[in-house]
Write a protein that holds these residues in place. Structure first.
Motif, PDB file in Angstrom:
ATOM      1  N   CYS A 258       0.819  -1.223   0.000  1.00 31.19           N
ATOM      2  CA  CYS A 258       0.000   0.000   0.000  1.00 31.19           C
ATOM      3  C   CYS A 258       0.849   1.268   0.000  1.00 31.19           C
ATOM      4  O   CYS A 258       0.294   2.371  -0.018  1.00 31.19           O
ATOM      5  N   SER A 259       2.180   1.103   0.042  1.00 30.80           N
ATOM      6  CA  SER A 259       3.096   2.260   0.163  1.00 30.80           C
ATOM      7  C   SER A 259       2.832   3.054   1.434  1.00 30.80           C
ATOM      8  O   SER A 259       2.920   4.287   1.451  1.00 30.80           O
ATOM      9  N   MET A 260       2.509   2.339   2.517  1.00 37.01           N
ATOM     10  CA  MET A 260       2.289   2.969   3.818  1.00 37.01           C
ATOM     11  C   MET A 260       3.640   3.113   4.524  1.00 37.01           C
ATOM     12  O   MET A 260       3.937   2.465   5.525  1.00 37.01           O
ATOM     13  N   HIS A 261       4.460   4.017   4.012  1.00 37.53           N
ATOM     14  CA  HIS A 261       5.847   4.117   4.449  1.00 37.53           C
ATOM     15  C   HIS A 261       6.004   4.730   5.842  1.00 37.53           C
ATOM     16  O   HIS A 261       7.059   4.570   6.467  1.00 37.53           O
ATOM     17  N   ASP A 262       4.995   5.430   6.324  1.00 38.72           N
ATOM     18  CA  ASP A 262       5.124   6.109   7.613  1.00 38.72           C
ATOM     19  C   ASP A 262       4.445   5.356   8.754  1.00 38.72           C
ATOM     20  O   ASP A 262       4.369   5.858   9.877  1.00 38.72           O
TER      21      ASP A 262
ATOM     22  N   GLY B 213      -2.921   9.870   5.834  1.00 38.37           N
ATOM     23  CA  GLY B 213      -2.690   9.590   4.424  1.00 38.37           C
ATOM     24  C   GLY B 213      -2.418   8.123   4.163  1.00 38.37           C
ATOM     25  O   GLY B 213      -2.879   7.565   3.158  1.00 38.37           O
ATOM     26  N   ASP B 214      -1.680   7.480   5.064  1.00 37.29           N
ATOM     27  CA  ASP B 214      -1.405   6.052   4.901  1.00 37.29           C
ATOM     28  C   ASP B 214      -2.680   5.228   5.032  1.00 37.29           C
ATOM     29  O   ASP B 214      -2.868   4.226   4.329  1.00 37.29           O
ATOM     30  N   MET B 215      -3.579   5.623   5.929  1.00 37.87           N
ATOM     31  CA  MET B 215      -4.827   4.875   6.081  1.00 37.87           C
ATOM     32  C   MET B 215      -5.704   5.031   4.842  1.00 37.87           C
ATOM     33  O   MET B 215      -6.390   4.081   4.436  1.00 37.87           O
ATOM     34  N   ILE B 216      -5.666   6.186   4.227  1.00 36.05           N
ATOM     35  CA  ILE B 216      -6.371   6.373   2.949  1.00 36.05           C
ATOM     36  C   ILE B 216      -5.790   5.424   1.902  1.00 36.05           C
ATOM     37  O   ILE B 216      -6.524   4.801   1.107  1.00 36.05           O
ATOM     38  N   LYS B 217      -4.476   5.277   1.894  1.00 37.48           N
ATOM     39  CA  LYS B 217      -3.825   4.356   0.951  1.00 37.48           C
ATOM     40  C   LYS B 217      -4.280   2.919   1.190  1.00 37.48           C
ATOM     41  O   LYS B 217      -4.436   2.137   0.236  1.00 37.48           O
ATOM     42  N   LEU B 218      -4.484   2.561   2.464  1.00 41.83           N
ATOM     43  CA  LEU B 218      -4.950   1.217   2.788  1.00 41.83           C
ATOM     44  C   LEU B 218      -6.320   0.967   2.173  1.00 41.83           C
ATOM     45  O   LEU B 218      -6.550  -0.054   1.525  1.00 41.83           O
ATOM     46  N   TRP B 219      -7.251   1.899   2.370  1.00 39.13           N
ATOM     47  CA  TRP B 219      -8.583   1.761   1.790  1.00 39.13           C
ATOM     48  C   TRP B 219      -8.496   1.698   0.262  1.00 39.13           C
ATOM     49  O   TRP B 219      -9.146   0.856  -0.377  1.00 39.13           O
ATOM     50  N   ASP B 220      -7.709   2.585  -0.337  1.00 40.16           N
ATOM     51  CA  ASP B 220      -7.585   2.610  -1.796  1.00 40.16           C
ATOM     52  C   ASP B 220      -7.048   1.283  -2.322  1.00 40.16           C
ATOM     53  O   ASP B 220      -7.545   0.742  -3.332  1.00 40.16           O
ATOM     54  N   SER B 221      -6.029   0.751  -1.656  1.00 45.19           N
ATOM     55  CA  SER B 221      -5.419  -0.504  -2.095  1.00 45.19           C
ATOM     56  C   SER B 221      -6.379  -1.672  -1.935  1.00 45.19           C
ATOM     57  O   SER B 221      -6.448  -2.558  -2.796  1.00 45.19           O
ATOM     58  N   LEU B 222      -7.123  -1.669  -0.839  1.00 46.19           N
ATOM     59  CA  LEU B 222      -8.084  -2.742  -0.603  1.00 46.19           C
ATOM     60  C   LEU B 222      -9.189  -2.706  -1.658  1.00 46.19           C
ATOM     61  O   LEU B 222      -9.523  -3.739  -2.258  1.00 46.19           O
ATOM     62  N   LEU B 223      -9.728  -1.540  -1.913  1.00 45.82           N
ATOM     63  CA  LEU B 223     -10.865  -1.413  -2.827  1.00 45.82           C
ATOM     64  C   LEU B 223     -10.465  -1.588  -4.292  1.00 45.82           C
ATOM     65  O   LEU B 223     -11.293  -1.977  -5.123  1.00 45.82           O
ATOM     66  N   SER B 224      -9.219  -1.322  -4.608  1.00 41.90           N
ATOM     67  CA  SER B 224      -8.751  -1.485  -5.992  1.00 41.90           C
ATOM     68  C   SER B 224      -8.103  -2.849  -6.209  1.00 41.90           C
ATOM     69  O   SER B 224      -7.480  -3.085  -7.249  1.00 41.90           O
ATOM     70  N   LEU B 225      -8.248  -3.753  -5.217  1.00 43.88           N
ATOM     71  CA  LEU B 225      -7.816  -5.153  -5.323  1.00 43.88           C
ATOM     72  C   LEU B 225      -6.307  -5.301  -5.442  1.00 43.88           C
ATOM     73  O   LEU B 225      -5.803  -6.263  -6.042  1.00 43.88           O
TER      74      LEU B 225
END
Length: 335
Positions: free
Chosen positions: A187-191, A238-250
């Motif tokens: 997810c590129s959750m680097h922080d 921002g990282d949590m938004i990336k998590l949702w985006d990655s989950l929903l975009s498979l």
């Protein structure tokens, strides 16, 4: 208009944290309030790291789903077939599915329906000894079952500790290493990470417990020294938004597995449902919200995805309450 209204409410209530909501790729609100470090007057910023308590049970559920996809186990695999630990009073019928959905009936080390002071736990078991999932076992492994597996929903932290141990047993890695490699990195959750209180990285908000007399203290001695499968990770909004985006975009799981994760598996008793690691809200007979939340002394967190409006919101705070009031305002104003 929305920003001004949110700012007014946050200033009035003394909210400390970050509010981030977006519709697809368009930011609807990005605001930070309060101090990450009160004595030093270091302000919270959009990229500040916050503890999210039980909000990270979703990470544990995703980790289990990845292991299922890889063929290491199934949702029907029994706990006794996963772990070699001794659980003298546990029902042998307990499965991974039961643990994910809080329907296992295993004894909890902190039963939120019966206990209201998390800090009472550390009178017998010092919090600085709790660094790994295994360290939590003495708190519950010899206790009796609360009910038969599958009988009903009862929110359970110990069940997620067991899931973390299953991740370790089947991956050969520590729980936090597996999540950081298999969930955060894609997810590129680097922080984000599972940081120890005695080794917090820079740009991390300190959690504050406000007393009734107007004084306050940090939560350093109120929580396990390091988070794990049932809660305690640190993320940025921002990282949590990336998590949702990655989950929903498979990008994390297959379409079939993502659907399984986000399906209503059990009723919570309040007209809503629980999937795997997330709450699912009913709105006029349809799924209107997927959300995660967390509460600990000096920590509160709310994050949600609204499928009809394609809106995602993340609200972490370094106080014991606040995000859910803001989330309700966002729902009213945006949806």
């Amino acid at each position: 208009m929305l920003k001004n209204k949110i700012k007014h409410i946050c200033m009035k209530t003394g909210f400390s944290g970050v509010i981030y909501a977006k519709n697809n790729d368009v930011a609807l609100i990005e605001q930070a309030f309060g101090y990450a470090d009160r004595p030093e007057k270091r302000k919270n910023r959009m990229n500040t790291r916050f503890g999210i308590a039980s909000g990270c049970k979703l990470f544990t559920a995703i980790a289990i789903c990845r292991l299922v996809e890889e063929g290491h186990l199934s949702f029907g695999t029994r706990l006794t077939d996963c772990l070699k630990n001794e659980f003298p009073h546990f029902d042998p019928a307990i499965t991974v599915h039961h643990l994910l959905t809080h329907t296992s009936g295993v004894p909890d080390y902190f039963d939120e329906a019966m206990m209201d002071d998390f800090e009472d736990l550390w009178k017998m078991q010092p919090m600085y000894h709790l660094r790994t999932p295994r360290d939590f076992l003495p708190l519950f492994q010899n206790q009796k079952m609360m009910f038969a597996p599958g009988e009903r929903f009862h929110y359970n932290n110990a069940g997620y500790i067991l899931l973390g141990l299953i991740v370790e047993a089947h991956s050969g890695m520590s729980f936090d290493q597996f999540v950081e490699k298999e969930v955060f990195k894609p997810c590129s959750m680097h922080d984000s990470g599972y940081f120890s209180f005695d080794r917090l990285p820079g740009n991390t908000a300190i959690g504050y417990i406000d007393e009734e007399n107007g004084s306050w203290r940090t939560n350093q001695y109120a929580l396990p020294v390091k988070g794990g499968p049932d809660g305690g990770a640190f993320v940025t909004a921002g990282d949590m938004i990336k998590l949702w985006d990655s989950l929903l975009s498979l990008r994390l799981l297959s379409k079939k597995m993502t659907r399984t994760l986000m399906s209503p598996h059990t009723e919570t008793g309040e007209g809503d449902y629980y999937g795997y690691g997330m709450w699912i809200g009913n709105r006029n007979g349809e799924i209107g919200i997927y959300h995660v939340m967390g509460y600990d002394p000096g920590v509160s967190f709310a994050s949600a995805y609204y499928p009809a409006a394609e809106v995602t919101a993340v609200i972490p705070s370094n106080q014991s309450s606040g995000p859910h009031n803001i989330l309700r305002i966002l729902e009213t104003e945006i949806l």
